[in-house]
Design an enzyme around this catalytic site. Structure first.
Site, mmCIF file in Angstrom:
data_model
loop_
_atom_site.group_PDB
_atom_site.id
_atom_site.type_symbol
_atom_site.label_atom_id
_atom_site.label_comp_id
_atom_site.label_asym_id
_atom_site.label_seq_id
_atom_site.Cartn_x
_atom_site.Cartn_y
_atom_site.Cartn_z
ATOM 1 N N HIS A 378 32.594 151.407 102.354
ATOM 2 C CA HIS A 378 34.030 151.315 102.083
ATOM 3 C C HIS A 378 34.689 150.044 102.577
ATOM 4 C CE1 HIS A 378 35.195 155.211 100.346
ATOM 5 N NE2 HIS A 378 34.168 155.694 101.018
ATOM 6 N N LYS A 569 51.077 151.456 102.298
ATOM 7 C CA LYS A 569 49.663 151.507 102.672
ATOM 8 C C LYS A 569 49.611 151.311 104.176
ATOM 9 C CE LYS A 569 48.994 148.110 99.709
ATOM 10 N NZ LYS A 569 47.986 148.599 98.860
ATOM 11 N N ARG A 570 48.436 151.486 104.786
ATOM 12 C CA ARG A 570 48.332 151.237 106.218
ATOM 13 C C ARG A 570 48.748 149.798 106.528
ATOM 14 N NH1 ARG A 570 45.961 155.311 109.558
ATOM 15 N NH2 ARG A 570 46.250 153.778 111.208
ATOM 16 N N LYS A 575 46.090 143.385 104.518
ATOM 17 C CA LYS A 575 46.895 143.890 103.389
ATOM 18 C C LYS A 575 48.153 143.038 103.176
ATOM 19 C CE LYS A 575 45.183 148.657 103.977
ATOM 20 N NZ LYS A 575 44.587 149.036 102.689
ATOM 21 N N THR A 677 43.435 152.541 96.066
ATOM 22 C CA THR A 677 43.668 153.625 95.097
ATOM 23 C C THR A 677 45.163 153.800 94.861
ATOM 24 O OG1 THR A 677 43.401 155.170 96.935
ATOM 25 C CG2 THR A 677 41.542 154.948 95.420
ATOM 26 N N LYS A 681 47.509 154.733 91.370
ATOM 27 C CA LYS A 681 48.594 155.729 91.273
ATOM 28 C C LYS A 681 49.836 155.087 90.651
ATOM 29 C CE LYS A 681 46.557 157.892 95.219
ATOM 30 N NZ LYS A 681 46.387 157.768 96.666
#
Length: 843
Positions: A378, A569-570, A575, A677, A681
């Protein structure tokens, strides 16, 4: 502003959820009242909203149980190959609405609850999220369980029943504060304790080698108590099981101490055993080498493998047929999927059982183990890879350490035969990393001990083959696969965005809910003005509804005509929430510089949790909230720009956020996000993506047409080239005036006037050691945001682009992902057989 439709008005509209039969409604009301009667304690005859929620949950559960029992009987009789999905995280969210949808009961329940004078949505809101995961990995596991049941696979999810899930996030004075998530406080109507299947798990002790083989002696025992949660497929009467283990101390735990009189202390010490399932480690993409975490990893694996082997032996033919005392057929009947390296101990544990308990020879045991296990990788971030200290292993799991050493010896013998004299290669490929301390590389263990290794998006799987596991790929290329992630369209369209689902179903029917590729048919309606108008109308209703929620919660006036620009998101440097923040400040500065110019208004929402020990991530939250304070209270800006930090982002909040989004921010540095993911969505729910060519964004651009996404920034090869030449942040700072202005504002205390140097750590990181090269993509990002504004000015063209994205999102169903795992890794075929419902006789 127009008010959004109330639920009762929406209930009257035609819905893809099927029209409720009157008989069903009467039966549900009767059942609800019966449950309500029995949930109320004798001295209390006034029901609370929570009583109503439990009564409804039990009513719905009644419809599950018969199907659940029948499904398990069906598997017992048909004896299919069983899939066991091992994950330390299952981020399930709420269960009530999802269960009603998958059983086809939502309309009947809605009508029944309405007739009883209650509001279904209010009852749904009482349910606690089951937050037994951190983010993508745990939520993926939840989508996979839904798809495995919907595809009729005999599948089991195995994990830990954490007493406390991911912490609740409070934002206090702009800072993240963590609170314990006591999600079981009021009980959990969806689980069933199964004490009859309680199993012992061993820790510590010593190993003795005897003529009969190795014996692991003098261990401490902790009991694993299973709690089963039903997992219904979509309208196929299949109900699979998620089995989560809870740690219990055995009755004699530490009571030896009683002999020296300290009975009280001995009883209190039972907590030490039971702490194993107390709390989820709140780290996403970061390895923390704590003994308790290693105990959790072994605990779930040891209990699960005993369970798997019991079921294998006692399957229908177990008693009479010698085939089930032999492990020859084990890989034909059992598949074990390791969700990342967290359950990697399944490999040495299965070896231990086959060698020490079942007395197989090493070669046979190893062959069975490799054929049974498969590993999903992952992440490629080095700080996320699990590397456990040999010393800790030796103390906690001495027999497993011996087995890992033997696996490694044989593995390295094989490599040195293939590459004689290549000591460097042996060092790189060893399961044991020499050094102080010596460590076990769990990813290497997984690759060597599995028959299949997959990444979770095409670009990520290529990186896995070309860099992280290149040496392993060179010798066994056939092991390596790609399985691009997906999401379940039931929860992530039908449940969270029923209006959208209705508009789509009106055009192409309902089959897209189980075959998302059907959405391609929407391309036929790209110029259909009615369809364009209907989709835009639902999006606007979703935005209005979410605006009402935001205004109530944050006391900020929202402009529902603005672009809803969302990054949830985290919080992590890779990110790049910071890049988003730089754009916000740049836009703010432009408005201030030229307040009379026409601007496309924006509401920027950022949400997500930071790991409690991740200082920089917490500083990023404080920066965003500080910028929001200045921007939201500046009268010059007005409603042209608002910034909201979405507190306590979780599954149930995502179900509100995703349908309301116009713009989805997927802006990680190319080569760092394995898949993502959330990106899927948003795409499915009619938001356009601004993003880098990273993770599944690459395939989304391919499916919808790159021109229909806002793609910007460096590609993987550009990042690699920059790593060779070196990244110099100051060069961008000196060259780009707007960037310099933003950085100077942050560092001078413009956003933190009481503490001018509050953000010095962020400034220092961005200027001097930014692994994720925020400045290198700044200019391209700002330009791309201008393109977003240009398209948004033309609502019709914007909606056409949305339709192209929805039409291209068919690939990103977890049904497709799971069908690929089934055929290409587990060797089973998905089935559309509908098990007869409990009220019909079996053949």
């Amino acid at each position: 502003m127009a008010t959004p439709l109330t639920d009762s008005e929406r209930r009257k509209q035609i819905s893809v959820r099927g029209i409720a039969g009157l008989g069903d409604v009467a039966e549900i009301k009767k059942s609800f009242n019966r449950h309500l009667h029995f949930t109320l304690v004798k001295d209390r005859n006034v029901a609370t909203p929570r009583d109503y929620y439990f009564a409804l949950a039990h009513t719905v559960r009644d419809h599950l149980v018969g199907r659940w029992i029948r499904t398990q009987q069906y598997y017992y009789e048909k004896d299919p190959k069983r899939i066991h999905y091992l994950s330390l995280e299952f981020y399930m969210g709420r269960t009530l609405q999802n269960t009603m949808i998958n059983l086809g009961l939502q309309n009947a329940c809605d009508e029944a609850i309405y007739q009883l004078g209650l509001d279904l949505e209010e009852l749904e809101d009482i349910e606690e999220d089951a937050g037994l995961g951190n983010g993508g990995l745990g939520r993926l596991a939840a989508c996979f369980l839904d798809s495995m049941a919907s595809l009729g696979l005999a599948a089991y999810g195995y994990g830990i029943r954490y007493e406390f899930g991911i912490f609740n996030q409070k934002i206090s004075n702009g800072w993240q504060v963590e609170e314990a998530d006591d999600w079981l406080r009021y009980g959990n109507p969806w689980e069933k304790a199964r004490p009859e299947y309680m199993l012992p798990v061993h820790f510590y002790g010593r190993v003795e080698h005897t003529a009969q083989g190795a014996k692991w002696l003098d261990t401490q025992i902790v009991l694993a108590m299973p709690y089963d949660t039903p997992v219904p497929g979509y309208k196929n009467n299949t109900v699979n099981t998620m089995r989560l283990w809870s740690a219990k101390a055995p009755n004699d735990f530490n009571l030896q101490e009683f002999n020296v009189g300290d009975y009280i202390q001995a009883v209190l010490d039972r907590n030490l055993a039971e702490n194993i399932s107390r709390v989820l480690y709140p780290n996403d993409n970061f390895f923390e080498g704590k003994e308790l975490r290693l105990k959790q990893e072994y605990f779930v694996v040891a209990a699960t493998l005993q369970d798997i082997i019991r079921r294998f032996k006692s399957s229908k033919f177990g008693c009479r047929d010698p085939v089930r005392t032999s492990f020859e057929t084990f890989p034909e009947k059992v598949a074990i999927q390791l969700n990342d390296t967290h359950p990697a101990l399944a490999i040495p544990e299965l070896m231990r059982i086959l060698l020490d308990v079942e007395k197989l020879a090493w070669e046979k045991a190893w062959d069975v183990t490799v054929q049974t296990c498969a590993y999903t990788n992952h992440t490629v971030l080095p700080e996320a890879l699990e590397r456990w200290s040999v010393h800790m292993f030796e103390m906690l799991l001495p027999r497993h350490l011996e087995i890992i050493y033997e696996i490694n010896r044989r593995h390295l013998d094989r490599i040195s035969t293939m590459y004689p004299g290549d000591g460097d290669r042996l060092r790189r490929m060893s399961l044991i990393e020499e050094g102080d301390p010596k460590r076990i590389n769990m990813a290497h263990l997984c690759v060597v001990g599995s028959h299949a290794v997959n990444g979770v998006a095409r670009i990520h799987s290529e990186i896995v083959k070309n860099t992280v596991f290149k040496d392993f790929y060179d010798i066994e290329p056939e092991k390596f696969q790609n399985k691009t992630n997906g999401i379940t369209p039931r929860r992530w369209l039908l449940l969270c965005n029923p209006g959208f689902a209705d508009v789509i179903a009106e055009k192409i029917g309902e089959e897209f809910l189980t075959d998302l590729y059907q959405l391609k048919k929407l391309l036929n309606f790209i110029d259909d003005d009615t369809f364009i108008r209907d989709l835009a109308k639902v999006k606007q209703e979703n935005k209005l509804k979410f605006s009402v929620y935001l205004e109530e919660k944050y006391k900020v006036k929202i402009n529902p005509e603005s672009i809803f620009d969302i990054q949830v998101k985290r919080i992590h440097e890779y990110k790049r929430q910071l890049l988003n923040c730089l754009h916000i400040i740049t836009f703010y500065n432009r408005i201030k510089k030229d307040p009379n110019k026409q601007y496309v208004p924006r509401t920027v929402m950022i949400g997500g949790k930071a790991a409690p020990g991740y200082h920089l991530a917490k500083m990023i939250i404080k920066l965003i909230t500080s910028v929001a304070d200045i921007v939201n209270n500046d009268p010059v800006v007005g409603d042209r720009l608002k910034v909201i930090y979405l507190e306590n982002y979780r599954v149930s909040l995502a179900e509100k956020v995703v349908p309301a989004a116009d713009l989805s921010e997927q802006i990680s540095t190319a080569g760092t996000e394995a898949s993502g993911t959330g990106n899927m969505k948003f795409m499915l729910n009619g938001a356009l993506t601004i993003g880098t060519m990273d993770g599944a964004n690459v395939e989304m651009a391919e499916e919808a047409g790159e021109e229909n996404l806002f793609i910007f920034g460096m590609r993987v090869e550009d990042v690699e080239a920059m790593d060779k030449t070196g990244y110099n942040a100051r060069e961008y700072y000196d060259r780009i005036p707007e960037l310099k202005q933003v950085m100077d504002q942050i560092s001078s205390g413009f956003f933190s006037p009481k503490q001018p140097d509050l953000f010095k750590d962020i400034i220092n990181m961005l200027m001097n050691h930014d692994r994720f090269k925020v400045f290198a993509d700044y200019e391209a990002y700002i330009r791309c945001q201008e393109k977003v504004n240009d398209l948004y000015k033309n609502p019709k063209e914007w909606t056409k682009t949305v339709i192209k994205n929805i039409a291209g999102s068919g690939k990103f169903s977890s049904d497709r992902t799971i069908a690929e795992y089934a055929r290409e890794i587990w060797g089973v075929e998905p089935s559309d057989v509908k098990i007869p419902p409990p009220n019909e006789p079996r053949e």
